[in-house]
Design a protein around this motif. Structure first.
Motif, short mmCIF file in Angstrom:
data_model
loop_
_atom_site.label_atom_id
_atom_site.label_comp_id
_atom_site.label_asym_id
_atom_site.label_seq_id
_atom_site.Cartn_x
_atom_site.Cartn_y
_atom_site.Cartn_z
N GLU A 117 -4.34 6.57 -0.87
CA GLU A 117 -3.66 5.28 -0.70
C GLU A 117 -4.14 4.29 -1.75
O GLU A 117 -5.34 4.14 -1.96
CB GLU A 117 -3.92 4.75 0.71
N ARG B 3 -3.38 13.41 -1.68
CA ARG B 3 -2.79 12.06 -1.57
C ARG B 3 -3.93 11.06 -1.51
O ARG B 3 -5.05 11.39 -1.09
CB ARG B 3 -1.93 11.93 -0.32
N ARG C 59 0.87 -1.18 0.00
CA ARG C 59 0.00 0.00 0.00
C ARG C 59 0.90 1.23 0.00
O ARG C 59 1.89 1.28 0.72
CB ARG C 59 -0.89 0.01 1.24
N HIS C 60 0.56 2.19 -0.82
CA HIS C 60 1.33 3.42 -0.88
C HIS C 60 0.40 4.60 -1.08
O HIS C 60 -0.65 4.47 -1.70
CB HIS C 60 2.31 3.39 -2.06
N ASN C 61 0.83 5.73 -0.58
CA ASN C 61 0.11 6.97 -0.81
C ASN C 61 0.66 7.65 -2.06
O ASN C 61 1.78 8.11 -2.06
CB ASN C 61 0.28 7.94 0.36
C1 LIG Z 1 -1.23 7.30 3.83
O1 LIG Z 1 -1.44 8.53 4.48
C2 LIG Z 1 -2.36 8.46 5.59
C3 LIG Z 1 -2.50 9.87 6.12
O2 LIG Z 1 -1.28 10.48 6.37
C4 LIG Z 1 -1.81 7.50 6.63
O3 LIG Z 1 -2.73 7.38 7.68
C5 LIG Z 1 -1.57 6.14 6.00
O4 LIG Z 1 -0.99 5.27 6.92
C6 LIG Z 1 -0.66 6.28 4.79
N1 LIG Z 1 -0.53 5.00 4.14
C7 LIG Z 1 0.66 4.47 3.86
C8 LIG Z 1 0.63 3.15 3.15
O5 LIG Z 1 1.71 5.01 4.16
#
Ligand SMILES: *[C@@H]1O[C@H](CO)[C@@H](O)[C@H](O)[C@H]1NC(C)=O
Length: 130
Positions: A99, A97, A51-53
């Motif tokens: 995910e 952003r 999973r990535h943002n």
């Molecule tokens: C994506 O960003 C959200 C908000 O900052 C965070 O809660 C989440 O863990 C992030 N996901 C990843 C895969 O880093």
């Protein structure tokens, strides 16, 4: 406002994409938001199932945009991959952003992410591997 059909979306993406690729002067509409993709980019390596943002720059977002629902599509070079099943859709493009889960696509270093609301902008090429 009615949601766009996949069909409409497809042509919108094609239009957005090819107007960038061909560097022909695209007709500039008011309220078209073209967010540059910040991540992934050069040096990024994603693995299947992670999973990535995906992030993009919203600092130049117009005060009013006609469609604030975003779509994220994976591209390989200049080809849209599985546009009927985008990595994400129907999220607020002003979030900056979103995910996604890395899909099981063949290994390659020429993937790009396309994010668009009314229009689009692909990020830099990056790598996906097993
Ligand atoms: C994506 O960003 C959200 C908000 O900052 C965070 O809660 C989440 O863990 C992030 N996901 C990843 C895969 O880093």
């Amino acid at each position: 406002m009615l949601p766009m059909s996949t069909f409409t979306l497809f042509f919108l993406v094609l239009y957005a994409f090819f107007s960038l690729v061909t560097s022909a002067p695209a007709p500039l509409q008011r309220d078209v938001f073209v967010p540059p993709v910040l991540y992934p980019g050069k040096g990024t390596v994603w693995r299947h199932g992670e999973r990535h943002n995906v992030t993009w720059d919203i600092s130049n977002a117009p005060a009013h945009i006609t469609n604030n629902l975003g779509v994220i599509v994976l591209c390989r070079e200049h080809e849209l991959l599985d546009y009927e099943h985008p990595l994400a859709q129907d999220f607020d493009i002003l979030l900056g952003r979103y995910e996604i889960v890395v899909p099981k696509v063949p290994k390659g270093s020429n993937y790009r992410i396309l994010v668009f609301g009314d229009s689009g902008n692909t990020g830099e090429a990056f790598t996906i591997t097993k």
